[in-house]
Design a protein around this motif. Structure first.
Motif, PDB file in Angstrom:
ATOM      1  N   GLU A  30      10.281  29.051   9.208  1.00 35.05           N
ATOM      2  CA  GLU A  30      11.027  28.379   8.153  1.00 35.05           C
ATOM      3  C   GLU A  30      12.248  28.942   7.686  1.00 35.05           C
ATOM      4  O   GLU A  30      13.160  28.442   7.149  1.00 35.05           O
ATOM      5  CB  GLU A  30       9.644  27.771   6.872  1.00 35.05           C
ATOM      6  CG  GLU A  30      10.614  26.634   6.258  1.00 35.05           C
ATOM      7  CD  GLU A  30       9.897  26.276   5.423  1.00 35.05           C
ATOM      8  OE1 GLU A  30      10.022  25.505   4.489  1.00 35.05           O
ATOM      9  OE2 GLU A  30       8.003  26.464   5.464  1.00 35.05           O
ATOM     10  N   LYS A  31      11.925  30.278   7.220  1.00 28.35           N
ATOM     11  CA  LYS A  31      12.707  31.601   6.169  1.00 28.35           C
ATOM     12  C   LYS A  31      13.752  31.855   8.107  1.00 28.35           C
ATOM     13  O   LYS A  31      15.112  31.373   6.831  1.00 28.35           O
ATOM     14  CB  LYS A  31      11.280  32.373   6.202  1.00 28.35           C
ATOM     15  CG  LYS A  31      11.192  32.349   4.641  1.00 28.35           C
ATOM     16  CD  LYS A  31      10.479  33.928   4.576  1.00 28.35           C
ATOM     17  CE  LYS A  31       8.695  33.543   3.477  1.00 28.35           C
ATOM     18  NZ  LYS A  31       9.425  35.075   3.397  1.00 28.35           N
ATOM     19  N   ALA A  32      13.802  31.405   8.481  1.00 26.89           N
ATOM     20  CA  ALA A  32      14.663  31.710   9.579  1.00 26.89           C
ATOM     21  C   ALA A  32      15.924  30.870  10.019  1.00 26.89           C
ATOM     22  O   ALA A  32      16.999  30.726   9.677  1.00 26.89           O
ATOM     23  CB  ALA A  32      13.941  31.900  10.712  1.00 26.89           C
ATOM     24  N   PHE A  33      15.383  29.501   9.878  1.00 29.57           N
ATOM     25  CA  PHE A  33      16.104  28.253   9.737  1.00 29.57           C
ATOM     26  C   PHE A  33      16.943  27.714   8.961  1.00 29.57           C
ATOM     27  O   PHE A  33      17.559  27.627   8.777  1.00 29.57           O
ATOM     28  CB  PHE A  33      14.539  27.181   9.784  1.00 29.57           C
ATOM     29  CG  PHE A  33      16.026  25.756   9.891  1.00 29.57           C
ATOM     30  CD1 PHE A  33      16.193  24.910  10.990  1.00 29.57           C
ATOM     31  CD2 PHE A  33      15.402  25.110   8.882  1.00 29.57           C
ATOM     32  CE1 PHE A  33      16.779  23.772  10.996  1.00 29.57           C
ATOM     33  CE2 PHE A  33      16.234  23.748   8.395  1.00 29.57           C
ATOM     34  CZ  PHE A  33      17.049  23.399   9.848  1.00 29.57           C
ATOM     35  N   LYS A  34      15.931  28.001   7.312  1.00 28.52           N
ATOM     36  CA  LYS A  34      17.012  27.846   6.398  1.00 28.52           C
ATOM     37  C   LYS A  34      18.612  28.819   6.145  1.00 28.52           C
ATOM     38  O   LYS A  34      18.869  29.128   5.806  1.00 28.52           O
ATOM     39  CB  LYS A  34      15.861  28.520   4.297  1.00 28.52           C
ATOM     40  CG  LYS A  34      14.925  27.136   4.540  1.00 28.52           C
ATOM     41  CD  LYS A  34      14.011  28.062   3.276  1.00 28.52           C
ATOM     42  CE  LYS A  34      12.879  26.842   2.849  1.00 28.52           C
ATOM     43  NZ  LYS A  34      11.856  26.975   2.025  1.00 28.52           N
ATOM     44  N   ALA A  35      18.044  29.989   6.361  1.00 24.46           N
ATOM     45  CA  ALA A  35      18.988  30.876   6.671  1.00 24.46           C
ATOM     46  C   ALA A  35      20.076  30.924   7.537  1.00 24.46           C
ATOM     47  O   ALA A  35      21.162  31.088   7.069  1.00 24.46           O
ATOM     48  CB  ALA A  35      18.215  32.409   7.282  1.00 24.46           C
ATOM     49  N   VAL A  36      19.884  30.347   8.708  1.00 29.00           N
ATOM     50  CA  VAL A  36      20.839  29.757   9.513  1.00 29.00           C
ATOM     51  C   VAL A  36      21.178  28.246   9.344  1.00 29.00           C
ATOM     52  O   VAL A  36      22.584  28.231   8.777  1.00 29.00           O
ATOM     53  CB  VAL A  36      19.914  29.124  11.050  1.00 29.00           C
ATOM     54  CG1 VAL A  36      21.352  28.137  11.743  1.00 29.00           C
ATOM     55  CG2 VAL A  36      19.829  30.525  11.355  1.00 29.00           C
ATOM     56  N   VAL A  37      20.642  27.617   8.313  1.00 29.15           N
ATOM     57  CA  VAL A  37      21.341  26.626   8.085  1.00 29.15           C
ATOM     58  C   VAL A  37      22.014  26.871   6.318  1.00 29.15           C
ATOM     59  O   VAL A  37      23.673  26.771   6.800  1.00 29.15           O
ATOM     60  CB  VAL A  37      20.435  25.444   7.252  1.00 29.15           C
ATOM     61  CG1 VAL A  37      20.640  23.901   6.698  1.00 29.15           C
ATOM     62  CG2 VAL A  37      19.232  24.798   7.842  1.00 29.15           C
ATOM     63  N   LEU A  38      22.063  28.089   6.339  1.00 30.14           N
ATOM     64  CA  LEU A  38      23.068  28.429   4.998  1.00 30.14           C
ATOM     65  C   LEU A  38      24.414  29.014   5.618  1.00 30.14           C
ATOM     66  O   LEU A  38      25.410  28.668   4.970  1.00 30.14           O
ATOM     67  CB  LEU A  38      21.916  29.821   3.857  1.00 30.14           C
ATOM     68  CG  LEU A  38      22.379  30.188   2.325  1.00 30.14           C
ATOM     69  CD1 LEU A  38      23.837  29.352   1.682  1.00 30.14           C
ATOM     70  CD2 LEU A  38      22.622  30.778   2.003  1.00 30.14           C
ATOM     71  N   THR A  39      23.949  30.122   6.447  1.00 25.91           N
ATOM     72  CA  THR A  39      25.111  30.250   6.839  1.00 25.91           C
ATOM     73  C   THR A  39      26.127  29.821   7.613  1.00 25.91           C
ATOM     74  O   THR A  39      27.323  29.733   7.459  1.00 25.91           O
ATOM     75  CB  THR A  39      24.697  31.944   8.150  1.00 25.91           C
ATOM     76  OG1 THR A  39      23.902  32.801   7.855  1.00 25.91           O
ATOM     77  CG2 THR A  39      25.566  32.235   8.514  1.00 25.91           C
ATOM     78  N   VAL A  40      25.513  28.996   8.360  1.00 24.96           N
ATOM     79  CA  VAL A  40      26.491  27.544   9.305  1.00 24.96           C
ATOM     80  C   VAL A  40      27.683  26.383   7.463  1.00 24.96           C
ATOM     81  O   VAL A  40      28.473  26.984   8.015  1.00 24.96           O
ATOM     82  CB  VAL A  40      26.193  26.560   9.647  1.00 24.96           C
ATOM     83  CG1 VAL A  40      26.535  25.359   9.942  1.00 24.96           C
ATOM     84  CG2 VAL A  40      24.924  26.958  10.757  1.00 24.96           C
ATOM     85  N   ALA A  41      26.609  26.557   6.641  1.00 27.91           N
ATOM     86  CA  ALA A  41      27.395  25.760   5.783  1.00 27.91           C
ATOM     87  C   ALA A  41      28.442  26.446   4.935  1.00 27.91           C
ATOM     88  O   ALA A  41      29.064  26.383   4.513  1.00 27.91           O
ATOM     89  CB  ALA A  41      25.942  25.276   4.635  1.00 27.91           C
ATOM     90  N   CYS A  42      27.696  27.920   4.565  1.00 25.90           N
ATOM     91  CA  CYS A  42      28.999  28.861   4.436  1.00 25.90           C
ATOM     92  C   CYS A  42      30.120  28.505   4.890  1.00 25.90           C
ATOM     93  O   CYS A  42      30.995  29.096   4.697  1.00 25.90           O
ATOM     94  CB  CYS A  42      28.320  30.538   3.899  1.00 25.90           C
ATOM     95  SG  CYS A  42      26.989  30.297   2.792  1.00 25.90           S
ATOM     96  N   ALA A  43      30.098  29.452   6.471  1.00 26.71           N
ATOM     97  CA  ALA A  43      30.870  29.587   7.618  1.00 26.71           C
ATOM     98  C   ALA A  43      32.255  28.287   7.692  1.00 26.71           C
ATOM     99  O   ALA A  43      33.295  28.115   7.776  1.00 26.71           O
ATOM    100  CB  ALA A  43      29.818  29.828   8.607  1.00 26.71           C
ATOM    101  N   LEU A  44      31.358  26.850   7.855  1.00 28.72           N
ATOM    102  CA  LEU A  44      32.286  25.483   7.129  1.00 28.72           C
ATOM    103  C   LEU A  44      33.055  25.317   6.657  1.00 28.72           C
ATOM    104  O   LEU A  44      34.194  24.890   6.576  1.00 28.72           O
ATOM    105  CB  LEU A  44      31.409  24.393   7.693  1.00 28.72           C
ATOM    106  CG  LEU A  44      30.596  24.181   9.016  1.00 28.72           C
ATOM    107  CD1 LEU A  44      29.153  22.737   8.537  1.00 28.72           C
ATOM    108  CD2 LEU A  44      31.130  23.944   9.771  1.00 28.72           C
ATOM    109  N   VAL A  45      32.747  26.399   5.166  1.00 31.46           N
ATOM    110  CA  VAL A  45      33.544  26.229   3.503  1.00 31.46           C
ATOM    111  C   VAL A  45      35.111  27.445   4.100  1.00 31.46           C
ATOM    112  O   VAL A  45      35.836  27.371   4.033  1.00 31.46           O
ATOM    113  CB  VAL A  45      32.971  26.017   2.859  1.00 31.46           C
ATOM    114  CG1 VAL A  45      33.501  26.960   1.458  1.00 31.46           C
ATOM    115  CG2 VAL A  45      32.353  25.028   2.355  1.00 31.46           C
TER     116      VAL A  45
END
Length: 311
Positions: A30-45
């Motif tokens: 779950e922690k890894a999934f949250k880290a991936v989602v946060l990284t993708v969101a930051c990259a999209l911005v």
């Protein structure tokens, strides 16, 4: 010692964990999934913004070879910025936007604070009627045609005041600031009255210093609104020499109109590519708000939440 033990006497490993704390119960996946989602969101911005800045400073041949979008320029070329900031359309529009934003934000803050203070005092004459009028204006918009007729009736067509006065007071911001003023300690205000302070002195020396946080946030709302507004300029400004920066952005970036040497204000030896010019205009329109925002971000929780939730 009794057979039954309390929760404090149990070993830490056997105590029940408190519910509602995701950080304690989240597993590695779950922690890894949250880290991936946060990284993708930051990259999209970050990636699109980085691409805009990189394209604006990239050489013309690299922009052409990359199809109009450069993520990492091989060298920094500021020809596009020198071209559009040399006294042409963009330079003039930038000064107009700064003027409109500065004057409009200051005027809006003064009017909003004074109106909110009057509405927060229950003894004010016509308090309920004025508050009802503000709430009605929040729920029902006057419409584009009536607003245009009012602006024309006051002779504001082709005037920079047409970009300021119609949006000078926001009902939402008035309600937020009023709620903040209404929660000020009455004991403090009563003590000032006992010492002989007038209503104006209480407002200027007590209410305003205590409301810096909420006024900073509301000022940011007004400033961003004035800086990004182009529709009022589209309706009320017919003279292209009085266009704000967002109208230039709409004309030369959104509509794709090419900017010639007369619009740039100078003739350069190697004319920059139109894509580079468009990206440079985008950067100029974004950077001022990006610079101001971090300085006011710390006031958001204290300013808006205190004014909206407690009120």
């Amino acid at each position: 010692m009794t057979a039954s033990t309390t929760a404090q006497d149990r070993p830490a490993s056997t105590r029940p964990r408190p519910r509602g704390r995701l950080s304690d119960t989240a597993g590695p996946l779950e922690k890894a999934f949250k880290a991936v989602v946060l990284t993708v969101a930051c990259a999209l911005v970050i990636i699109p913004f980085l691409g805009i800045v990189s394209t604006s400073v990239a050489p013309a041949d690299q922009v052409t070879n990359a199809g109009g979008f450069v993520l990492l320029p091989r060298e920094v070329d500021l020809t596009a910025y020198r071209s559009i900031l040399s006294g042409g359309v963009v330079s003039r529009a930038l000064l107009i936007s700064i003027l409109v934003t500065g004057v409009g934000t200051a005027l809006s803050l003064v009017l909003t604070a004074m109106l909110a203070w009057a509405l927060s005092r229950r003894g004010t004459v016509g308090n309920r009627a004025m508050l009802l009028l503000v709430l009605v204006s929040l729920l029902f918009s006057p419409g584009m045609i009536p607003t245009y007729l009012v602006v024309r009736q006051f002779g504001l067509i082709d005037s920079l005041w047409a970009l300021i006065i119609p949006t000078a007071v926001s009902a939402f911001n008035v309600i937020v600031v009023r709620a903040f003023f209404a929660n000020l300690p009455e004991e403090l205000i009563d003590a000032a009255r006992i010492d002989g302070a007038t209503e104006w002195q209480i407002f200027r020396r007590i209410a305003l210093p205590l409301s810096r946080a909420v006024l900073a946030v509301v000022g940011l709302f007004y400033g961003v609104g004035y800086w990004n507004a182009f529709f009022n300029a589209l309706l009320y400004i017919n003279d292209a020499a009085k266009w704000p920066l967002q109208m230039v952005l709409r004309t030369y970036v959104v509509n794709g109109t090419e900017m010639g040497a007369s619009e740039m204000g100078t003739v350069v030896e190697h004319a920059p590519q139109q894509t580079t010019i468009q990206m440079a205009i985008l950067v100029i329109s974004i950077v001022p708000i990006v610079i101001v925002y971090p300085f006011l971000q710390r006031h958001f929780a204290k300013g808006v939440l205190t004014g909206a939730v407690k009120g």
